[in-house]
Design an enzyme around this catalytic site. Structure first.
Site, short mmCIF file in Angstrom:
data_model
loop_
_atom_site.label_atom_id
_atom_site.label_comp_id
_atom_site.label_asym_id
_atom_site.label_seq_id
_atom_site.Cartn_x
_atom_site.Cartn_y
_atom_site.Cartn_z
N THR A 106 13.02 -6.08 -0.75
CA THR A 106 14.12 -5.48 -1.27
C THR A 106 15.17 -6.18 -0.90
OG1 THR A 106 14.44 -3.86 0.65
CG2 THR A 106 13.29 -3.21 -1.12
N GLU B 10 9.09 -8.07 -3.90
CA GLU B 10 9.04 -9.34 -3.38
C GLU B 10 9.99 -9.01 -1.96
OE1 GLU B 10 7.73 -12.88 -5.02
OE2 GLU B 10 7.01 -11.85 -6.94
N GLU C 173 0.95 -1.21 -0.07
CA GLU C 173 0.08 -0.05 0.04
C GLU C 173 0.94 1.34 0.02
OE1 GLU C 173 -2.65 -0.10 3.22
OE2 GLU C 173 -3.44 -2.02 2.51
N GLY D 192 30.17 -1.63 -25.95
CA GLY D 192 30.72 -0.50 -26.00
C GLY D 192 29.56 0.76 -26.14
C1 LIG Z 1 7.18 -3.19 -10.43
C2 LIG Z 1 6.75 -3.73 -9.25
C3 LIG Z 1 6.06 -4.50 -9.14
C4 LIG Z 1 5.49 -5.18 -7.80
N1 LIG Z 1 4.22 -6.05 -7.54
C5 LIG Z 1 4.08 -6.05 -6.44
C6 LIG Z 1 2.95 -7.22 -6.18
O1 LIG Z 1 2.46 -8.03 -7.36
N2 LIG Z 1 2.25 -7.33 -5.18
C7 LIG Z 1 2.63 -6.39 -4.05
O2 LIG Z 1 2.00 -6.39 -2.86
N3 LIG Z 1 3.59 -5.52 -4.04
C8 LIG Z 1 4.46 -5.39 -5.23
N4 LIG Z 1 5.28 -4.60 -5.23
C9 LIG Z 1 5.86 -3.84 -4.21
C10 LIG Z 1 7.19 -4.04 -3.86
O3 LIG Z 1 7.12 -5.37 -3.13
C11 LIG Z 1 7.60 -3.09 -2.87
O4 LIG Z 1 7.85 -1.91 -3.41
C12 LIG Z 1 8.98 -3.31 -2.25
O5 LIG Z 1 8.40 -4.41 -1.14
C13 LIG Z 1 9.48 -2.17 -1.25
O6 LIG Z 1 8.54 -1.31 -0.67
P1 LIG Z 1 8.46 0.51 -0.86
O7 LIG Z 1 8.68 0.44 -2.29
O8 LIG Z 1 7.36 0.80 -0.15
O9 LIG Z 1 10.05 0.47 -0.20
P2 LIG Z 1 10.21 1.12 1.17
O10 LIG Z 1 9.72 -0.24 2.11
O11 LIG Z 1 9.97 2.46 1.51
O12 LIG Z 1 11.92 0.91 1.05
C14 LIG Z 1 12.68 2.22 0.89
C15 LIG Z 1 13.99 1.92 1.01
O13 LIG Z 1 14.26 1.58 2.35
C16 LIG Z 1 14.90 0.42 2.72
N5 LIG Z 1 14.26 -0.25 3.98
C17 LIG Z 1 13.01 -0.10 4.38
N6 LIG Z 1 13.19 -0.80 5.40
C18 LIG Z 1 14.21 -1.37 5.96
C19 LIG Z 1 14.93 -1.94 7.07
N7 LIG Z 1 14.05 -2.34 8.07
N8 LIG Z 1 16.20 -2.05 6.91
C20 LIG Z 1 16.99 -1.68 5.82
N9 LIG Z 1 16.46 -1.03 4.92
C21 LIG Z 1 15.03 -0.75 4.97
C22 LIG Z 1 14.44 -0.53 1.34
O14 LIG Z 1 15.30 -1.47 1.10
C23 LIG Z 1 14.56 0.51 0.29
O15 LIG Z 1 15.86 0.64 -0.01
C24 LIG Z 1 5.92 -4.18 -6.49
C25 LIG Z 1 6.80 -3.09 -6.44
C26 LIG Z 1 7.39 -2.68 -8.04
C27 LIG Z 1 7.90 -1.59 -8.12
#
Ligand SMILES: Cc1cc2nc3c(=O)[nH]c(=O)nc-3n(C[C@H](O)[C@H](O)[C@H](O)COP(=O)(O)OP(=O)(O)OC[C@H]3O[C@@H](n4cnc5c(N)ncnc54)[C@H](O)[C@@H]3O)c2cc1C
Length: 379
Positions: free
Chosen positions: A365, A363, A127, A339
């Site tokens: 990060t 799935e 979300e 290149g």
């Molecule tokens: C193309 C695409 C397809 C996707 N498909 C799906 C799907 O089918 N279903 C679904 O439910 N979701 C889906 N997602 C969501 C995806 O799983 C999330 O984007 C991902 O889990 C990261 O969440 P966020 O984008 O809110 O990043 P954030 O959680 O806000 O993270 C931002 C940064 O902070 C870092 N971070 C956050 N918490 C920590 C921690 N505790 N320790 C260290 N670093 C941390 C992260 O690694 C990242 O670098 C999709 C995303 C994309 C871009």
């Protein structure tokens, strides 16, 4: 690495490799450029049984194992990472939780159409305010009579614009936070289920990624997936399997980079000889091949453990982390080997880089993968 595979697994790999070369490669570039969802390819993949590889025949699957599934996703992603993730999200994120946590009634109702590819699946957890920290979801599900009423919105949902069935996570007891989340199976044609914004992405451009909105969306009480308030466990176990799929997708991209870089380096001449004769190029190719094998073996191990019903959370996280980083590194090296041409849209390596980057993010990060691995080894 065929010596590690059974005859059936080799047959699956070869069949999908042939299909990908003949059917996917000719249209992959145009589909990505024009952001065309590969509907016909997915239908043909379904005819090959690829929408239900590792699920029993009684539910419409082809009853193979998760190594076969890994090989299929890698071969699809070799030519198009968007096709790879479409099949992977469908299988790992929708079919798998219904198979593992669904009642017999839910399995009979949903799996035959999903495994045959008659219907496409997706999973909605993320979300706007809840990504890595999935416990922060705000979507709610309230029981009213014999219906669950869903309200909330989800973002970045793979297959969102095309899926017929969605596994949705919602708060059933918000005050309990992570212990108040439940999972549900929701049909697309339920009133109150709306497909929202279609995302424009950097890579995997022909896959569908959308917002999903649930507004007083009433679903049958029986569509609760797994136990009430145990949805977080459903999500985490589902994502373990999903990570094997994403690792396999990354392997396909890495292999594309290696194969095309070898071919290019043999054809491209500078200083009167092919650049393949230069040690600088040979060493890059050697590093790419070695890292690919390491990632493949980690992914194979995770797939094997899943097939054997053994714990594989740590192994799936390691595989996804390693394979995604190898894919990005191989794409960067492929660009370098090509290149200036590698930087041009006319050649594949820049697309491979754009496709590879997402495997480090979705799935879970790779920072979260490192948390999963460290918490597992430091118990
Ligand atoms: C193309 C695409 C397809 C996707 N498909 C799906 C799907 O089918 N279903 C679904 O439910 N979701 C889906 N997602 C969501 C995806 O799983 C999330 O984007 C991902 O889990 C990261 O969440 P966020 O984008 O809110 O990043 P954030 O959680 O806000 O993270 C931002 C940064 O902070 C870092 N971070 C956050 N918490 C920590 C921690 N505790 N320790 C260290 N670093 C941390 C992260 O690694 C990242 O670098 C999709 C995303 C994309 C871009």
């Amino acid at each position: 690495m065929d010596y590690l595979l059974t005859e059936d697994q080799v047959m699956m790999k070869d069949t999908v490799a042939k299909f990908a070369k003949q059917v996917i490669e000719p249209v992959a570039r145009e589909n990505q450029e024009k952001e065309i969802y590969p509907k016909e390819i997915i239908q043909q993949a379904a005819e090959l049984g690829l929408m239900g590889v590792a699920y029993p025949e009684e539910y419409g699957g082809v009853e193979m194992d998760f190594v076969s599934y890994m090989l299929a996703i890698e071969e699809l992603s070799r030519y198009c990472a968007s096709v790879g993730v479409t099949v992977s999200a469908h299988s790992s994120l929708c079919v798998d939780p219904i198979f593992r946590f669904g009642t017999e009634e839910l399995k009979q109702k949903y799996l035959p159409d999903l495994c045959s590819g008659e219907k496409l699946g997706c999973m909605a957890l993320t979300e706007p305010g809840a990504g890595s920290d999935a416990s922060g979801i705000k979507t709610t599900a309230k029981l009213e009579g014999d219906k669950w009423i869903l309200n909330g919105s989800k973002i970045f949902i793979t297959n969102g614009g095309e899926a017929d069935v969605c596994v949705v996570f919602a708060m059933t007891e918000p005050e309990k936070k992570v212990k108040g989340i439940s999972a549900f199976v929701v049909d697309k044609d339920t009133p109150g289920y709306t497909i929202g914004k279609h995302e424009e992405k950097m890579g995997i451009k022909s896959s569908s990624t959308t917002e999903l909105v649930f507004q007083d969306c009433a679903i049958p009480k029986e569509n609760l997936l797994g136990e009430l308030n145990k949805g977080f466990k459903v999500a985490m176990m589902t994502l373990d399997g999903g990570r094997v799929g994403i690792a396999s997708q990354a392997l396909g991209i890495a292999r594309a980079c290696i194969e095309e870089s070898i071919q290019y380096s043999k054809e491209r001449e500078q200083f009167g000889k092919p650049i393949a004769a230069l040690q600088a190029i040979q060493w890059m190719l050697a590093d790419m091949a070695t890292e690919y094998d390491a990632a493949w073996l980690l992914t194979y191990r995770a797939s094997l453990l899943k097939s054997q019903g053994k714990p594989y959370t740590k192994e799936a996280a390691m595989a996804k982390m390693k394979a995604s980083e190898v894919a990005v590194d191989c794409a960067l090296k492929a660009i370098q080997i090509h290149g200036g041409y590698g930087y041009m849209r006319e050649y594949n390596p820049e697309r491979y880089l754009r496709d590879a980057i997402i495997t480090k993010i979705y799935e879970g990060t790779n920072e979260i993968m490192r948390l999963v691995v460290s918490s597992s080894i430091m118990k």
